[in-house]
Scaffold this motif. Sequence first.
Motif, PDB file in Angstrom:
ATOM      1  N   TYR A 163       0.828  -1.206   0.000  1.00 51.79           N
ATOM      2  CA  TYR A 163       0.000   0.000   0.000  1.00 51.79           C
ATOM      3  C   TYR A 163       0.860   1.253   0.000  1.00 51.79           C
ATOM      4  O   TYR A 163       1.736   1.439   0.849  1.00 51.79           O
ATOM      5  CB  TYR A 163      -0.922   0.000   1.219  1.00 51.79           C
ATOM      6  CG  TYR A 163      -2.111   0.910   1.055  1.00 51.79           C
ATOM      7  CD1 TYR A 163      -3.152   0.566   0.201  1.00 51.79           C
ATOM      8  CD2 TYR A 163      -2.192   2.127   1.723  1.00 51.79           C
ATOM      9  CE1 TYR A 163      -4.252   1.391   0.025  1.00 51.79           C
ATOM     10  CE2 TYR A 163      -3.295   2.959   1.560  1.00 51.79           C
ATOM     11  CZ  TYR A 163      -4.315   2.584   0.706  1.00 51.79           C
ATOM     12  OH  TYR A 163      -5.400   3.412   0.540  1.00 51.79           O
ATOM     13  N   THR A 164       0.615   2.139  -0.977  1.00 51.05           N
ATOM     14  CA  THR A 164       1.408   3.348  -1.181  1.00 51.05           C
ATOM     15  C   THR A 164       0.479   4.544  -1.388  1.00 51.05           C
ATOM     16  O   THR A 164      -0.731   4.380  -1.556  1.00 51.05           O
ATOM     17  CB  THR A 164       2.320   3.187  -2.410  1.00 51.05           C
ATOM     18  OG1 THR A 164       1.519   2.825  -3.546  1.00 51.05           O
ATOM     19  CG2 THR A 164       3.375   2.108  -2.185  1.00 51.05           C
ATOM     20  N   PRO A 165       1.027   5.764  -1.411  1.00 45.72           N
ATOM     21  CA  PRO A 165       0.161   6.933  -1.578  1.00 45.72           C
ATOM     22  C   PRO A 165      -0.685   6.912  -2.840  1.00 45.72           C
ATOM     23  O   PRO A 165      -1.816   7.422  -2.834  1.00 45.72           O
ATOM     24  CB  PRO A 165       1.165   8.096  -1.591  1.00 45.72           C
ATOM     25  CG  PRO A 165       2.287   7.621  -0.725  1.00 45.72           C
ATOM     26  CD  PRO A 165       2.408   6.159  -1.027  1.00 45.72           C
ATOM     27  N   ASP A 166      -0.180   6.337  -3.943  1.00 46.64           N
ATOM     28  CA  ASP A 166      -1.009   6.330  -5.149  1.00 46.64           C
ATOM     29  C   ASP A 166      -2.225   5.419  -4.979  1.00 46.64           C
ATOM     30  O   ASP A 166      -3.284   5.673  -5.563  1.00 46.64           O
ATOM     31  CB  ASP A 166      -0.197   5.937  -6.386  1.00 46.64           C
ATOM     32  CG  ASP A 166       0.403   4.552  -6.303  1.00 46.64           C
ATOM     33  OD1 ASP A 166      -0.233   3.612  -6.797  1.00 46.64           O
ATOM     34  OD2 ASP A 166       1.503   4.419  -5.760  1.00 46.64           O
ATOM     35  N   GLU A 184      -3.826   5.194  -2.087  1.00 49.69           N
ATOM     36  CA  GLU A 184      -4.733   6.034  -1.299  1.00 49.69           C
ATOM     37  C   GLU A 184      -5.477   7.009  -2.199  1.00 49.69           C
ATOM     38  O   GLU A 184      -6.686   7.239  -2.031  1.00 49.69           O
ATOM     39  CB  GLU A 184      -3.946   6.788  -0.220  1.00 49.69           C
ATOM     40  CG  GLU A 184      -4.810   7.594   0.733  1.00 49.69           C
ATOM     41  CD  GLU A 184      -5.678   6.724   1.652  1.00 49.69           C
ATOM     42  OE1 GLU A 184      -6.771   7.192   2.022  1.00 49.69           O
ATOM     43  OE2 GLU A 184      -5.276   5.589   1.988  1.00 49.69           O
ATOM     44  N   VAL A 185      -4.781   7.582  -3.187  1.00 49.81           N
ATOM     45  CA  VAL A 185      -5.428   8.485  -4.136  1.00 49.81           C
ATOM     46  C   VAL A 185      -6.507   7.738  -4.915  1.00 49.81           C
ATOM     47  O   VAL A 185      -7.631   8.231  -5.104  1.00 49.81           O
ATOM     48  CB  VAL A 185      -4.391   9.102  -5.099  1.00 49.81           C
ATOM     49  CG1 VAL A 185      -5.089   9.885  -6.215  1.00 49.81           C
ATOM     50  CG2 VAL A 185      -3.440  10.021  -4.335  1.00 49.81           C
ATOM     51  N   THR A 211       2.666   8.231   8.822  1.00 50.77           N
ATOM     52  CA  THR A 211       2.968   9.658   8.730  1.00 50.77           C
ATOM     53  C   THR A 211       1.907  10.432   9.507  1.00 50.77           C
ATOM     54  O   THR A 211       0.716  10.265   9.244  1.00 50.77           O
ATOM     55  CB  THR A 211       2.970  10.119   7.260  1.00 50.77           C
ATOM     56  OG1 THR A 211       3.909   9.335   6.528  1.00 50.77           O
ATOM     57  CG2 THR A 211       3.325  11.592   7.153  1.00 50.77           C
ATOM     58  N   PRO A 255      -1.851   2.718   6.478  1.00 49.22           N
ATOM     59  CA  PRO A 255      -2.054   1.831   5.336  1.00 49.22           C
ATOM     60  C   PRO A 255      -3.241   0.902   5.550  1.00 49.22           C
ATOM     61  O   PRO A 255      -3.542   0.502   6.675  1.00 49.22           O
ATOM     62  CB  PRO A 255      -0.741   1.036   5.264  1.00 49.22           C
ATOM     63  CG  PRO A 255       0.257   1.848   6.037  1.00 49.22           C
ATOM     64  CD  PRO A 255      -0.528   2.545   7.103  1.00 49.22           C
ATOM     65  N   LEU A 268      -1.849  11.638   8.334  1.00 51.00           N
ATOM     66  CA  LEU A 268      -2.326  10.861   7.203  1.00 51.00           C
ATOM     67  C   LEU A 268      -2.860   9.519   7.696  1.00 51.00           C
ATOM     68  O   LEU A 268      -2.393   8.995   8.711  1.00 51.00           O
ATOM     69  CB  LEU A 268      -1.206  10.620   6.184  1.00 51.00           C
ATOM     70  CG  LEU A 268      -0.643  11.860   5.497  1.00 51.00           C
ATOM     71  CD1 LEU A 268       0.498  11.475   4.558  1.00 51.00           C
ATOM     72  CD2 LEU A 268      -1.737  12.596   4.718  1.00 51.00           C
TER      73      LEU A 268
END
Length: 508
Positions: free
Chosen positions: A328-331, A333-334, A489, A495, A492
């Motif tokens: 799981y990465t920020p993209d 989440e987007v 973070t 994950p 935020l």
Amino acid sequence: MTENGSGSIGRRGLIVTGAATALTLGTVSFASAAPSGGAAGGRPDETRTVRGTLPAGSPDFVYLPVEVPHGVRELAVSYAYEKTPVPVGTQGNALDIGIFDERGTALGGAGFRGWSGGARSAFFIRADDATPGYLRGPVRAGTWHIALGPYTVAPQGLPYTVTVTLKYGEPGTTPAPVYPPVRARGRGRAWYRGDCHLHSVHSDGGRTPAEIAALARAAGLDFINTSEHNTTSGHRAWQGLWGDDLLIMTGEEITTRNGHVVALGTEPGHFVDWRYRARDNRFGHFAREARAAGGLVVPAHPHATCVGCGWKFGFGDADAVEVWNGPYTPDDEVTLQEWDNSLAVAARSGRPWLPAMGNSDAHRDPDRVGGPQTVVLAEELSRAAIQAGLKAGRSYVAESAAVSLSFSVSGGHGQHAGIGERLKAGADEPVTARLEVTGAPGCSVAFVTDQGTLYTAQLPASGTGTAQWETTPSYATYIRAAVRHAPVTPGLPGPLTAFTNPVFLVAS
């Protein structure tokens, strides 16, 4: 552009073709052709080499015609290109490769014989065998086309060398392919776990099909879908690897310059073309082709940051969307938030909603097969039943087989709806959402609606627990559940551990 070689090679012919911008070079000819229909046994190998430079701004595809005479047993190709140094922040050279046979390069793929992208520097094709990524079969006489794909080109240009070798002799025979069955024994109507985005040595993966099948079983999966980049060569590579416990579906990752899409569960051997961009207005045609071949259309990692990975075709032709891809990465989440927004639009407009999936996109160690995985409620363990469950959104996504969810919404008059279903109730009638979780230590749970996250709770230390929340159809258009790890973070969300497709609330 320049060309030269060890044989008689004419000047480049400029031809702009098809949907995606393309360029056709001068023909590579082999002067010592065998007599028409002859076997040419015992003749020495023949080799030709072409050199050239592709400028910045080159077309998406550059075709190098090769005149193949009669009597060829094997065609072998190798290539190389210079990775010219570039300033920081500038894309360097990357050149893909594939080949089309004498049936031509027209969109639709009648002549398609293989693609390896940038994963290999050489390949061969003959009747009884071929390099992974390429389709075995006879090397028939006629004009073949080596397809070069300048993925990115440095400002100084992309110098390349292509070497073609013809080996003569009896053509041999092509074994009939053995494809996976469309049904496994399974457990009847049940929740089945699967990973529908995987890569082997038949594209840019590092694992064999046998290794992937073993890892799928170890990950607790019931089904997988093969999804090599722009090739179907791997469809025949799973013989002996399926069983009562593992359904293997065949598909393709259609890898365009404007995004990737998984064709999930297409008929074995069915190729879907990828040579177009969003501006060419061709995606709808090939999405329909994938469905006609028995597949689902699933845009993959829509907000991935790799060149050409961002999804530009819209979602009107999709059957589901890959919201969670690999770790799981920020993209991701987007993509999750974009998908969540689409649920509210669908509920308001009455249009069909787009179910979410999660897949590993595993290529090689240490990529984890089944991380994440989609857990789907299906009537049986068959291709048709799994596809039906995915398309209806009767599924949730979990980071591993250790995590299990049970999510439903009930009303005060005996109504009940599970994941992917609709619950009818009076506009102000209380309804209760209930989530049961196992295997998520250190995690929190949340209920998410069209207003956002309206309820959160921490799970017990064991990772097993139940959450319950009450609302009304006038207050929430839909409810979905999410389980998350602690934030990494500050400020935020943490994950994802798991999330469900929604239950829609319909005011009666």
